[in-house]
Design an enzyme around this catalytic site. Structure first.
Site, PDB file in Angstrom:
ATOM      1  CD  GLU A  26      -0.956   0.549   3.643  1.00  0.00           C
ATOM      2  OE1 GLU A  26      -1.560   1.787   3.480  1.00  0.00           O
ATOM      3  OE2 GLU A  26      -1.201   0.230   4.671  1.00  0.00           O
ATOM      4  CE  LYS A 160       0.853   2.234  14.427  1.00  0.00           C
ATOM      5  NZ  LYS A 160       0.717   2.469  12.971  1.00  0.00           N
TER       6      LYS A 160
HETATM    7  N1  PSU Z   1      -2.735   1.685  10.547  1.00  0.00           N
HETATM    8  C1  PSU Z   1      -1.451   1.694  10.849  1.00  0.00           C
HETATM    9  N2  PSU Z   1      -0.771   2.408  10.005  1.00  0.00           N
HETATM   10  C2  PSU Z   1      -1.126   2.934   8.820  1.00  0.00           C
HETATM   11  C3  PSU Z   1      -2.557   2.760   8.575  1.00  0.00           C
HETATM   12  C4  PSU Z   1      -3.204   2.254   9.415  1.00  0.00           C
HETATM   13  O1  PSU Z   1      -0.922   1.206  11.759  1.00  0.00           O
HETATM   14  O2  PSU Z   1      -0.320   3.566   8.039  1.00  0.00           O
HETATM   15  C5  PSU Z   1      -3.314   3.209   7.293  1.00  0.00           C
HETATM   16  C6  PSU Z   1      -3.734   2.286   6.469  1.00  0.00           C
HETATM   17  O3  PSU Z   1      -3.293   2.481   5.121  1.00  0.00           O
HETATM   18  C7  PSU Z   1      -5.059   1.953   6.768  1.00  0.00           C
HETATM   19  C8  PSU Z   1      -5.588   3.332   7.097  1.00  0.00           C
HETATM   20  O4  PSU Z   1      -5.767   1.418   5.496  1.00  0.00           O
HETATM   21  O5  PSU Z   1      -4.626   3.878   7.751  1.00  0.00           O
HETATM   22  C9  PSU Z   1      -6.883   3.292   7.607  1.00  0.00           C
HETATM   23  O6  PSU Z   1      -7.401   4.607   7.991  1.00  0.00           O
HETATM   24  P1  PSU Z   1      -8.894   4.910   8.440  1.00  0.00           P
HETATM   25  O7  PSU Z   1      -8.880   4.569   9.801  1.00  0.00           O
HETATM   26  O8  PSU Z   1      -9.059   6.545   7.954  1.00  0.00           O
HETATM   27  O9  PSU Z   1      -9.811   3.957   7.635  1.00  0.00           O
END
Ligand code: PSU
Ligand code: MN
Length: 310
Positions: A26, A160
């Site tokens: 990604e 996390k």
């Molecule tokens: N969790 C992490 N690091 C990240 C992300 C999530 O530990 O960089 C990123 C990933 O790309 C994930 C996105 O798909 O954040 C999720 O964002 P949201 O909570 O806005 O859906």
């Protein structure tokens, strides 16, 4: 621009045509999850790790409205360094393409694009999930609902603890997303080896994951994703006391600054990186590289399996 087909990097196109192993990666971790200038170096290291394990890396992102599977180094550099790169979930892809935007794909968007491109394995750091206070805010990552309908294996270190880990596991169950621990029956908490919850299944080898993927495909019954949860060894995790302190502060700052929506995850990640003076960054990089290596070995095992059947 009037042609909106997915553009493939040459190496990725060749590998897919020949049935060689490919691992999707990604770009949101590069553009929004890791601080500059380390982000570009890490993005290249992730790709190198995949190659070292015998697979072809396919980093996915959008460059000037073009959806690319297998960014070249100039494209990767652009997404890592220019300002104004949008964070793209699945729903954003078409709008970003039509308006000629630069964008980084989340786990949701990367999974969906990878599956559409015929790539079966994806490596990332941590999944998005159910945010704390989601019962009031309804903030649940589209990663979860997308994985429910996307046949791909996602290698990650769990989620996390900025999220509600227990609620995320419940939602993964409800949505029918498979979850197996890699050599563990505890769901990892990203920076922490143990996120505090049990798993039903554990697998011990990349070949076993390849068997799971083959069984799913041959059954044709379960069409969702398989999360392969790969924990850090205990002696490599972030110091738990530092972790807890940083998390408490980060959640308080989030509230103070009124951050909501898709800005929440990048805000908390940036807080971890600055408040731990690089300790969380080092752990984060280690996690991603370990996941890239495991994903590549799963892709190699899957390709060998497919070749043996042919
Ligand atoms: N969790 C992490 N690091 C990240 C992300 C999530 O530990 O960089 C990123 C990933 O790309 C994930 C996105 O798909 O954040 C999720 O964002 P949201 O909570 O806005 O859906
Ligand atoms: Mn959200």
């Amino acid at each position: 621009m009037t042609n909106f087909h997915i553009r493939f990097g040459t190496e990725v196109a060749d590998a897919l045509r020949d049935g060689r192993p490919v691992v999707a990666l990604e770009s949101t971790i590069v553009s929004h999850g890791l601080p500059r200038p380390d982000n570009l170096r890490v993005a290249r290291e992730i790709e190198a790790t995949v190659r070292d394990a015998g697979a072809v890396p396919a980093t996915i992102g959008m460059v000037g409205g073009e959806l690319v599977v297998g960014l070249d180094d100039a494209q990767l550099t652009r997404l890592a360094t220019v300002d104004g790169v949008a964070k793209l979930s699945v729903r954003d892809l078409a709008v970003a393409a039509a308006t000629g935007a630069d964008g980084a794909t989340t786990v949701a968007a990367t999974s969906a694009v990878a599956a559409a491109a015929g790539i079966g394995v994806f490596a990332t750091g941590g999944l998005g999930g159910v945010h704390r206070e989601a019962s009031q805010t309804f903030d649940e990552s589209a990663d979860l609902t997308t994985l429910a309908r996307t046949p791909i294996a996602v290698v990650c270190a769990g989620v996390k603890s900025i999220l509600d880990v227990g609620a995320t596991l419940e939602r993964l169950e409800t949505l029918g997303v498979g979850v197996v621990g890699y050599r563990t029956r505890r769901f990892p908490g990203f920076y922490l080896t143990d996120g505090g919850f049990d798993l039903d299944w554990s697998v011990d080898a990349p070949e076993t994951v390849a068997d799971v993927l083959a069984a799913r495909a041959q059954h044709g019954v379960h069409t969702g994703a398989l999360v392969v949860a790969n924990p850090l060894p205990v002696d490599e995790q972030l110091d738990p006391a530092l972790h807890d302190r940083t998390l408490t502060e980060g959640l308080a700052l989030l509230e103070r600054d009124g951050v909501t929506g898709k800005a929440v995850t990048p805000y908390l990640l940036a807080h971890f990186h600055s408040a731990t003076e690089g300790a969380s960054l080092a752990v984060n990089v280690r996690i991603i590289l370990r996941n890239a290596d495991l994903a590549a070995r799963i892709a190699v095992a899957s390709a060998a399996r497919a070749a043996a059947r042919a």
